[in-house]
Design a protein around this motif. Sequence first.
Motif, PDB file in Angstrom:
ATOM      1  N   ARG A 226     -62.708  14.972 -88.708  1.00  0.00           N
ATOM      2  CA  ARG A 226     -63.779  15.675 -89.446  1.00  0.00           C
ATOM      3  C   ARG A 226     -64.967  15.948 -88.514  1.00  0.00           C
ATOM      4  NH1 ARG A 226     -61.946  12.236 -94.180  1.00  0.00           N
ATOM      5  NH2 ARG A 226     -63.151  10.510 -93.322  1.00  0.00           N
TER       6      ARG A 226
ATOM      7  N   GLU B 271     -65.184  16.000 -85.212  1.00  0.00           N
ATOM      8  CA  GLU B 271     -64.930  16.819 -84.022  1.00  0.00           C
ATOM      9  C   GLU B 271     -64.287  18.165 -84.373  1.00  0.00           C
ATOM     10  OE1 GLU B 271     -65.433  15.812 -80.690  1.00  0.00           O
ATOM     11  OE2 GLU B 271     -66.054  13.750 -81.004  1.00  0.00           O
TER      12      GLU B 271
ATOM     13  N   SER C 166     -55.667   8.416 -92.902  1.00  0.00           N
ATOM     14  CA  SER C 166     -56.704   8.561 -93.939  1.00  0.00           C
ATOM     15  C   SER C 166     -56.284   7.880 -95.228  1.00  0.00           C
ATOM     16  CB  SER C 166     -56.947  10.050 -94.216  1.00  0.00           C
ATOM     17  OG  SER C 166     -57.830  10.219 -95.293  1.00  0.00           O
ATOM     18  N   ARG C 167     -57.252   7.246 -95.860  1.00  0.00           N
ATOM     19  CA  ARG C 167     -57.021   6.774 -97.225  1.00  0.00           C
ATOM     20  C   ARG C 167     -57.652   7.746 -98.226  1.00  0.00           C
ATOM     21  NH1 ARG C 167     -57.709   1.502-100.864  1.00  0.00           N
ATOM     22  NH2 ARG C 167     -58.359   2.664-102.673  1.00  0.00           N
ATOM     23  N   SER C 168     -58.851   8.245 -97.909  1.00  0.00           N
ATOM     24  CA  SER C 168     -59.561   9.103 -98.879  1.00  0.00           C
ATOM     25  C   SER C 168     -58.858  10.454 -99.050  1.00  0.00           C
ATOM     26  CB  SER C 168     -60.998   9.343 -98.416  1.00  0.00           C
ATOM     27  OG  SER C 168     -61.019  10.259 -97.335  1.00  0.00           O
TER      28      SER C 168
ATOM     29  N   SER D   6     -63.351   3.122 -85.183  1.00  0.00           N
ATOM     30  CA  SER D   6     -62.879   2.322 -86.333  1.00  0.00           C
ATOM     31  C   SER D   6     -61.368   2.165 -86.286  1.00  0.00           C
ATOM     32  CB  SER D   6     -63.237   2.986 -87.666  1.00  0.00           C
ATOM     33  OG  SER D   6     -64.574   3.321 -87.709  1.00  0.00           O
ATOM     34  N   LEU D   7     -60.673   3.249 -86.035  1.00  0.00           N
ATOM     35  CA  LEU D   7     -59.209   3.172 -85.967  1.00  0.00           C
ATOM     36  C   LEU D   7     -58.776   2.369 -84.741  1.00  0.00           C
ATOM     37  CD1 LEU D   7     -56.474   3.932 -87.144  1.00  0.00           C
ATOM     38  CD2 LEU D   7     -56.591   6.086 -85.884  1.00  0.00           C
TER      39      LEU D   7
ATOM     40  N   VAL E 231     -53.735   1.888 -94.652  1.00  0.00           N
ATOM     41  CA  VAL E 231     -52.510   2.161 -93.897  1.00  0.00           C
ATOM     42  C   VAL E 231     -52.111   0.924 -93.094  1.00  0.00           C
ATOM     43  CG1 VAL E 231     -51.510   3.535 -92.037  1.00  0.00           C
ATOM     44  CG2 VAL E 231     -52.971   4.633 -93.749  1.00  0.00           C
TER      45      VAL E 231
ATOM     46  N   GLU F 285     -56.297   8.952 -80.294  1.00  0.00           N
ATOM     47  CA  GLU F 285     -57.548   9.556 -79.823  1.00  0.00           C
ATOM     48  C   GLU F 285     -58.772   9.007 -80.565  1.00  0.00           C
ATOM     49  OE1 GLU F 285     -55.695  13.664 -78.032  1.00  0.00           O
ATOM     50  OE2 GLU F 285     -56.843  13.829 -79.893  1.00  0.00           O
TER      51      GLU F 285
ATOM     52  N   GLY G 203     -61.068   7.401 -83.798  1.00  0.00           N
ATOM     53  CA  GLY G 203     -62.273   6.923 -83.141  1.00  0.00           C
ATOM     54  C   GLY G 203     -62.340   5.406 -83.141  1.00  0.00           C
TER      55      GLY G 203
ATOM     56  N   GLY H 241     -73.702  12.659 -81.587  1.00  0.00           N
ATOM     57  CA  GLY H 241     -72.752  11.881 -82.388  1.00  0.00           C
ATOM     58  C   GLY H 241     -71.318  12.334 -82.207  1.00  0.00           C
TER      59      GLY H 241
ATOM     60  N   THR I 156     -62.780  11.066 -87.033  1.00  0.00           N
ATOM     61  CA  THR I 156     -62.871  11.867 -85.798  1.00  0.00           C
ATOM     62  C   THR I 156     -62.446  13.304 -86.046  1.00  0.00           C
ATOM     63  OG1 THR I 156     -62.559   9.954 -84.376  1.00  0.00           O
ATOM     64  CG2 THR I 156     -61.917  12.080 -83.460  1.00  0.00           C
TER      65      THR I 156
ATOM     66  N   ALA J 204     -69.565   5.547 -77.167  1.00  0.00           N
ATOM     67  CA  ALA J 204     -68.412   6.426 -77.408  1.00  0.00           C
ATOM     68  C   ALA J 204     -68.846   7.772 -77.970  1.00  0.00           C
ATOM     69  CB  ALA J 204     -67.423   5.753 -78.352  1.00  0.00           C
TER      70      ALA J 204
ATOM     71  N   VAL K  98     -63.301   8.437 -74.017  1.00  0.00           N
ATOM     72  CA  VAL K  98     -64.317   8.607 -72.980  1.00  0.00           C
ATOM     73  C   VAL K  98     -65.536   7.797 -73.404  1.00  0.00           C
ATOM     74  CG1 VAL K  98     -65.086  10.802 -74.046  1.00  0.00           C
ATOM     75  CG2 VAL K  98     -65.704  10.305 -71.684  1.00  0.00           C
TER      76      VAL K  98
HETATM   77  N1  NAP Z   1     -65.628   8.796 -77.003  1.00  0.00           N
HETATM   78  C1  NAP Z   1     -64.467   9.162 -77.468  1.00  0.00           C
HETATM   79  O1  NAP Z   1     -63.503   9.308 -76.721  1.00  0.00           O
HETATM   80  C2  NAP Z   1     -64.293   9.396 -78.955  1.00  0.00           C
HETATM   81  C3  NAP Z   1     -63.013   9.582 -79.471  1.00  0.00           C
HETATM   82  C4  NAP Z   1     -62.862   9.769 -80.833  1.00  0.00           C
HETATM   83  C5  NAP Z   1     -63.974   9.785 -81.653  1.00  0.00           C
HETATM   84  N2  NAP Z   1     -65.197   9.619 -81.121  1.00  0.00           N
HETATM   85  C6  NAP Z   1     -66.375   9.629 -82.013  1.00  0.00           C
HETATM   86  O2  NAP Z   1     -66.228   8.571 -82.933  1.00  0.00           O
HETATM   87  C7  NAP Z   1     -66.776   8.960 -84.191  1.00  0.00           C
HETATM   88  C8  NAP Z   1     -65.729   8.816 -85.270  1.00  0.00           C
HETATM   89  O3  NAP Z   1     -65.208   7.516 -85.232  1.00  0.00           O
HETATM   90  P1  NAP Z   1     -65.151   6.594 -86.533  1.00  0.00           P
HETATM   91  O4  NAP Z   1     -64.906   5.221 -86.061  1.00  0.00           O
HETATM   92  O5  NAP Z   1     -66.334   6.885 -87.379  1.00  0.00           O
HETATM   93  O6  NAP Z   1     -63.911   7.202 -87.312  1.00  0.00           O
HETATM   94  P2  NAP Z   1     -62.338   7.204 -87.046  1.00  0.00           P
HETATM   95  O7  NAP Z   1     -61.869   5.908 -86.508  1.00  0.00           O
HETATM   96  O8  NAP Z   1     -61.964   8.433 -86.323  1.00  0.00           O
HETATM   97  O9  NAP Z   1     -61.842   7.408 -88.531  1.00  0.00           O
HETATM   98  C9  NAP Z   1     -62.108   6.441 -89.509  1.00  0.00           C
HETATM   99  C10 NAP Z   1     -61.347   6.892 -90.714  1.00  0.00           C
HETATM  100  O10 NAP Z   1     -59.951   6.812 -90.469  1.00  0.00           O
HETATM  101  C11 NAP Z   1     -59.282   6.428 -91.634  1.00  0.00           C
HETATM  102  N3  NAP Z   1     -58.674   5.130 -91.397  1.00  0.00           N
HETATM  103  C12 NAP Z   1     -58.786   4.354 -90.286  1.00  0.00           C
HETATM  104  N4  NAP Z   1     -58.006   3.273 -90.404  1.00  0.00           N
HETATM  105  C13 NAP Z   1     -57.395   3.372 -91.608  1.00  0.00           C
HETATM  106  C14 NAP Z   1     -56.446   2.571 -92.295  1.00  0.00           C
HETATM  107  N5  NAP Z   1     -55.930   1.453 -91.774  1.00  0.00           N
HETATM  108  N6  NAP Z   1     -56.050   2.983 -93.522  1.00  0.00           N
HETATM  109  C15 NAP Z   1     -56.509   4.112 -94.064  1.00  0.00           C
HETATM  110  N7  NAP Z   1     -57.395   4.931 -93.446  1.00  0.00           N
HETATM  111  C16 NAP Z   1     -57.814   4.544 -92.238  1.00  0.00           C
HETATM  112  C17 NAP Z   1     -60.323   6.399 -92.743  1.00  0.00           C
HETATM  113  O11 NAP Z   1     -60.341   7.757 -93.199  1.00  0.00           O
HETATM  114  P3  NAP Z   1     -60.788   8.213 -94.658  1.00  0.00           P
HETATM  115  O12 NAP Z   1     -62.282   8.043 -94.660  1.00  0.00           O
HETATM  116  O13 NAP Z   1     -60.368   9.630 -94.745  1.00  0.00           O
HETATM  117  O14 NAP Z   1     -60.097   7.312 -95.628  1.00  0.00           O
HETATM  118  C18 NAP Z   1     -61.576   6.054 -91.967  1.00  0.00           C
HETATM  119  O15 NAP Z   1     -62.752   6.421 -92.634  1.00  0.00           O
HETATM  120  C19 NAP Z   1     -67.219  10.375 -84.046  1.00  0.00           C
HETATM  121  O16 NAP Z   1     -68.604  10.373 -83.799  1.00  0.00           O
HETATM  122  C20 NAP Z   1     -66.451  10.875 -82.849  1.00  0.00           C
HETATM  123  O17 NAP Z   1     -67.116  11.902 -82.185  1.00  0.00           O
HETATM  124  C21 NAP Z   1     -65.394   9.409 -79.796  1.00  0.00           C
END
Ligand code: NAP
Length: 264
Positions: free
Chosen positions: A77, A79, A110-112, A183-184, A159, A179, A181, A45, A75, A40, A33
């Motif tokens: 963590r 959400e 997750s890697r961590s 970064s993924l 990964v 779903e 976020g 946040g 996400t 996003a 969304v």
């Molecule tokens: N608008 C929407 O629809 C929506 C949807 C989802 C999230 N969000 C928002 O987005 C934010 C979170 O997004 P984000 O970008 O910070 O985080 P994210 O993409 O949800 O997660 C990033 C984490 O995923 C893991 N990761 C991703 N790719 C990886 C890979 N190739 N290998 C190993 N680990 C990998 C790592 O986890 P580790 O740190 O554990 O290693 C990395 O720190 C939140 O604020 C959430 O509310 C919004």
Amino acid sequence: MRQLLPEAVDAVDPWDVYRPADRDAPLLRLNMVTSLDGAATDAEGRSGGLGGDGDWEVFRTLRAQADAIVVGAGTARTEGYGPHRVPAHLRQRRRGLLGAEAPASIVLVSRSLALDPASALFTEAQTPTTVLTCAASDPERRRALGRVGEVLVAGEHQVDLAEGLAQVRERHGPIVVGEGGPSLNRLMLAEAVVDQLCVTVAPQLLGSAGPRLGGQLETLVQLALRSACTDDSGELFLSYAVTDPAEADQNSRSSSEARPRSAS
Ligand SMILES: NC(=O)c1ccc[n+]([C@@H]2O[C@H](COP(=O)([O-])OP(=O)(O)OC[C@H]3O[C@@H](n4cnc5c(N)ncnc54)[C@H](OP(=O)(O)O)[C@@H]3O)[C@@H](O)[C@H]2O)c1
């Protein structure tokens, strides 16, 4: 919900709008969304303040149509993710589509491995929660999470998403909803493993510098609009196919050939 495209329909059921054409074909759909100006996350946040009831129904529908739900650990963590539960009104439909009684597995990337094995996401899951990690992750944490869920390993230092998704599909089935976020999403879009983008556009301008749907995307991702719906809240529920870059290049070349050149 009203459908605007591909044809106008006064009342549509989200289940029919999003129903996968082929139960056995691999499908990865990202569901996000966003505000009209591309944010996003809301002021807190998180994504909760962006979507309304229609977005919630699309979210639940896409989950109920999926064999697995893939999400970045960030996400999960932020959400406060819990295990998947299929809402009562979608249970029979899920069974009809997938032959599955059980809810989809939540797959945490997750890697961590900074994930709590004592959390409800693991201890209350009807279908074991999956952790998709890489070989360089901490073996102790892997073992602890393996005692309460399933651990899949793909790639060395991070990964390998294509390989990881292949493992997820082998274990759970071909239809995956991502779903986020951002970064993924960025990695998934850059690695061209995404087939479909399901986006709710909330009628809000947030003006924030927060994350965007595709993160810091460096590659052009060409999309083709497949369906558009709306409801009384003014949200838009859009579904795009991610098109083959070669096909998109071909299309853009033929359309620029057809279009008169500008004066320059
Ligand atoms: N608008 C929407 O629809 C929506 C949807 C989802 C999230 N969000 C928002 O987005 C934010 C979170 O997004 P984000 O970008 O910070 O985080 P994210 O993409 O949800 O997660 C990033 C984490 O995923 C893991 N990761 C991703 N790719 C990886 C890979 N190739 N290998 C190993 N680990 C990998 C790592 O986890 P580790 O740190 O554990 O290693 C990395 O720190 C939140 O604020 C959430 O509310 C919004």
